[in-house]
Enzyme design. Structure first.
Site, short mmCIF file in Angstrom:
data_model
loop_
_atom_site.label_atom_id
_atom_site.label_comp_id
_atom_site.label_asym_id
_atom_site.label_seq_id
_atom_site.Cartn_x
_atom_site.Cartn_y
_atom_site.Cartn_z
N GLU A 41 -1.96 0.68 -5.41
CA GLU A 41 -1.70 -1.08 -4.80
C GLU A 41 -1.94 -1.87 -5.91
O GLU A 41 -2.86 -1.70 -6.57
CB GLU A 41 -2.93 -1.08 -3.77
N HIS A 75 0.95 -1.20 0.04
CA HIS A 75 -0.17 0.06 0.07
C HIS A 75 0.77 1.11 -0.02
O HIS A 75 1.24 1.81 1.08
CB HIS A 75 -0.71 -0.15 1.32
#
Ligand SMILES: *[C@@H]1O[C@H](CO)[C@@H](O)[C@H](O)[C@H]1NC(C)=O
Ligand SMILES: *[C@@H]1O[C@H](CO)[C@@H](O)[C@H](O)[C@H]1NC(C)=O
Ligand SMILES: *[C@@H]1O[C@H](CO)[C@@H](O)[C@H](O)[C@H]1NC(C)=O
Ligand SMILES: *[C@@H]1O[C@H](CO)[C@@H](O)[C@H](O)[C@H]1NC(C)=O
Ligand SMILES: *[C@@H]1O[C@H](CO)[C@@H](O)[C@H](O)[C@H]1NC(C)=O
Ligand SMILES: *[C@@H]1O[C@H](CO)[C@@H](O)[C@H](O)[C@H]1NC(C)=O
Ligand SMILES: *[C@@H]1O[C@H](CO)[C@@H](O)[C@H](O)[C@H]1NC(C)=O
Ligand SMILES: *[C@@H]1O[C@H](CO)[C@@H](O)[C@H](O)[C@H]1NC(C)=O
Length: 379
Positions: A342, A202
């Site tokens: 992501e 992330h």
């Protein structure tokens, strides 16, 4: 065991989290610093979540900038009730799971009382879905360093069926820096029983550049002709939308803000900005899946990955005190000041059997993930 119990309690109760943080102000965070031999890139990591806390690359003026959001006080990674997921590894199953429910084998509308159904804690939208692996996902587990050098670090985590997922999963992540501004992250996970696995990194890139505090002036290219249609919770409904003629279309590079008003509703009812999943056109042999640059800072990023999809979130609800290097703590990171990338698989494919995307792993089928972040300078 005791640590795990403590972690569960901490994240269940924000109030408890604050008390806990105050009682343990010096909670130790082991920082690993990696620098490429040519000094073009420096990245720092902590074991909690195998999280990247700093990422320094050169801008067009030759100054080094930390290009990721984070905290000066790393204990907030563990206790912050807002939980903005600043650069950790998210798993065992990243992104959203419809009603926190799935079955094995997968089915379209798995009901909680159905056969072979698993129910994971629902930690988003008031308990209507699961985000990033449950209440205490892999980002809030303390990983173990198994190998380390000046340019790479490998973390391991053993997930013994936490959060109600079936089977034990052993996961390794290696972060490595290389000359010419390269960060490479690879992951490998194996499971003792059939289980969904969709791990992701992330990355929260920042927008703090001369002349702009938001990402709207950044130029973005996404090599994807389709996005996943979602409901009001950003959970997939099944169809894939053609991006052509919409503000989802980044197949040709354009400024993120150039069709900004058309994005109202893209990230949820009344929400302006992106929080969507693009399906890559690319296959193994093709070029970067995502490119991003700012002419103000001159920093350019090209990402290549073996993953099939990209979640791009424009930080629509971010409001957090900044790191000192970004002008904090009096100034906050605010909405649209970060761009989250992501690299992952089709989101919630475990509830969308019509896609034919198999995200169930187990003995004989390991999970692999690899992404390369290539930082360079544009003038
Ligand atoms: C994580 O583990 C490392 C190594 O044992 C330790 O130094 C560090 O304090 C731990 N971090 C947290 C947040 O528990
Ligand atoms: C969601 O899961 C909960 C808890 O298992 C269950 O009570 C509820 O009926 C489910 N909702 C839907 C719409 O399936
Ligand atoms: C899963 O992990 C638990 C806890 O570490 C252990 O007791 C159990 O034997 C493991 N099961 C398998 C099938 O590896
Ligand atoms: C982009 O940058 C220009 C010049 O710096 C500025 O005038 C403009 O308002 C910015 N646009 C957005 C959408 O931020
Ligand atoms: C976008 O919406 C804002 C607020 O409603 C409005 O002020 C602005 O003129 C709009 N911009 C464009 C290009 O339509
Ligand atoms: C991969 O993509 C290239 C370029 O789009 C295309 O020519 C090629 O046929 C693709 N290969 C496979 C195996 O899909
Ligand atoms: C910064 O964010 C925090 C946490 O959301 C909030 O309490 C605070 O009021 C914000 N500060 C500013 C200056 O907006
Ligand atoms: C990194 O990106 C730059 C600019 O696009 C390119 O010139 C260079 O070849 C790339 N490096 C690698 C290793 O892909």
């Amino acid at each position: 065991m005791f640590r795990d119990l403590l972690l569960s309690l901490v994240s269940l109760a924000g109030l408890f989290a604050i008390v806990f943080a105050e009682n343990a102000p010096g909670w130790p965070f082991d920082v690993t610093t990696l620098t490429a031999p040519d000094n073009s890139i420096t990245a720092k990591f902590v074991s909690l979540g195998a999280t990247m806390t700093e990422l320094w690359v050169s801008d067009k003026f030759g100054s080094f900038r930390d290009v990721v959001l984070g905290y000066d006080d790393n204990t907030k990674l563990l206790t912050d009730p807002i939980h903005p997921y600043f650069n950790p590894i998210v798993g065992r199953y990243a992104n959203r799971i419809k009603n926190g429910t799935f079955s094995i084998p997968i089915t379209k509308n798995a009901q909680p009382d159905g056969p072979n159904v698993f129910h994971i804690p629902t930690n988003e939208h008031g308990g209507l879905d699961t985000l990033h692996g449950g209440t205490v996902g892999w980002d809030r587990r303390n990983w173990t360093i198994t190998a380390k050098s000046a340019t790479s670090v490998t973390y391991k985590h053993l997930d013994p069926g936490d959060e109600g997922f079936p089977g034990n999963v052993t996961v390794f992540v290696m972060h490595r820096v290389e000359n010419s501004g390269i960060l490479k992250t690879t992951m490998h996970a194996s499971a003792t029983a059939l289980t969904p696995i969709m791990v992701s990194q992330h990355i929260n890139l920042n927008a703090f550049q001369q002349g702009s505090n938001d990402i709207l002036n950044h130029t973005l290219r996404i090599d994807g002709a389709k996005v996943v249609a979602t409901d009001s919770l950003q959970v997939p409904t099944g169809p894939l939308i053609e991006v052509k003629g919409t503000a989802y279309d980044f197949q040709e590079p354009r400024q993120i803000g150039s069709q900004w008003n058309e994005t109202v509703g893209y990230c949820g009812p009344g929400c302006q900005g992106y929080d969507n999943c693009w399906i890559y056109n690319k296959n193994e042999s093709s070029a970067a899946g995502v490119s991003l640059w700012s002419t103000l800072s001159g920093i350019r990023l090209d990402v290549t990955t073996d993953q099939r999809a990209l979640q791009f979130y424009s930080g629509n609800t971010v409001d957090q005190p900044r790191k000192a290097v970004h002008g904090g703590p009096a100034l906050n990171y605010t909405r649209w000041s970060t761009l989250v990338l992501e690299q992952q698989n089709y989101i919630d494919a475990i509830n969308t059997p019509e896609w034919g995307v198999d995200e169930i792993y187990g003995p004989g089928r390991d999970f692999e993930w690899s992404s390369t972040y290539n930082f360079s300078v544009v003038h």
